[in-house]
Design a protein around this motif. Sequence first.
Motif: not given
Lengths: 274, 254
Positions: A193-210
């Motif tokens: 899921l960590q890798d999924d999150l990184l991939k999603l971020q790269r695809a859509t460019g959203f900002t993440v705070v976790f």
Amino acid sequence: MPGHAHPEPAAPAAPPDAAPPRLRTEDVSVSFTAKGRPRPVLDGISLTVGQGEIVGVVGRSGTGKTTLLNLLGGILRPDTGRILLDGRPFDRPTDRVITVFQDYGQALLPWRTVRRNVALGVERRLGRAEVAERVARALAMTRLEANADDLPWQLSGGMQQRVQIARALVMEPEVLLLDEPFGALDAMTRAALQDDLLKLQRATGFTVVFITHDVDEAVYVADRVLVLGGAPATVVREVVSGLPRDRDRLDTREAAAFVAARRALADELWGERP
Amino acid sequence: MTRRFDAAGLAAPLLAVAAWELLIRARVLTFTYLPAPSAIVAAGRDLLLHGGLLGALLHTAAVTLLAWALASAAALALGTALGLSATAARFSMASVEVLRTLPAVALVPVALLVAGPTTGAETMVAAYAAAWPLVIGVAAGLRAAPRRLLDVARQFELSRTRVVLSLLLPAAAPLVLAAARLSLGISLIVVVLTEMVGTPQGLGAGIAENQTALRPDAMWVYVLLVAALGAGLNAVLLPAARRAVPSLRAGRAA
């Protein structure tokens, strides 16, 4: 940049501000009332999260990490100070900043199929065709197409958490806030899921705070990690790993930058113990 | 409730009935007013053809359902208020506790005096009695719904009506359904009792009249029909509720 009128908290150096700021807090304080007396939880927190940045928040339990996240999401209002999204103050939930809760079992609706869970935030606001299209896109991004008609409790914990992420993505948010998103999952699922999150971020460019309680996870996923500490809490340390965005799970763990960042966080979190 | 046909479960009562029949035919049991099952069946056939048995059954069934429906509507409103509003709960829970523990059968004579020996009297007392478990069930179900749902509702900016209808009530549905079963049973009990005591209609009246007429075989027919009606209402309504309310299909034990 505005905000220099406020005294910065003691330790951190200024974050790398390559990206324009997306989310800012200005001298934000919150206290809760416990047994009739106000108990300050957060004290004068000022921080900036850049567009497309991934920021991790660590700290011992009870320091107010979730409180900070609720403030950033507009779910909670600060007693003093303000929160700005793209420079404009806001103090209530918005589609542009969506929170993914830790307890997917409580946050999903067990009687709704995956598809209808994901549609929750848009079903009354958009036309039927657009809802279907957005839901399909969110399900594809989280690899849940095959489970669209399952009920959440028929899925594994990792898949349920992906449903919650899909329910956030369907809103097409600019900021994703995640409260210990993978804390309840086993190590293999968590890594995926960590890798999924990184991939999603790269695809859509959203900002993440976790938020996380896992130092390795903080360093691996984030560009920058904030350590929350003290009572009331402030940001006591900021660690920038300087790792490249394109991360490989195995190589990264041995990279000098990873090891150094991890050591710095561990020192901050556990170092002062006798 | 088991869904499959339970052959083993059926064997026990069949054996008991057979034993009952045999003991009476062998003159081991010699109570004057205990008829053999075969005599009850004969009386049942007779009542069905000439005695208005079907009318009595329909009357009791209709009043039970009407009272239950009225109770459900009132209880859903009151229970929702108590479950959602701490203020409503603070001001009303004491009254609810007193009213619900008062045995409703004590009100049967009161209702008969006020409304006369009518269907209205039956409906009134039965609805009153059936409402309380549902009031408690709805309020408790709403209070037990995960608090996280309220955060989810805030996050997605859902209206207050939608929070209640789409999140909290569905989450409360399993507890509400359990209460609805209790309430349906209570409705039937009170309707039959009121018919026995005061109103000359329905299965209850049939039991009482045949007791005074010293017709135990006919009396047993009515008793067995009450039992069958209770089981039948449960068997028809609960699967219907499960089909209608998706959150009841969620399938988790607790």
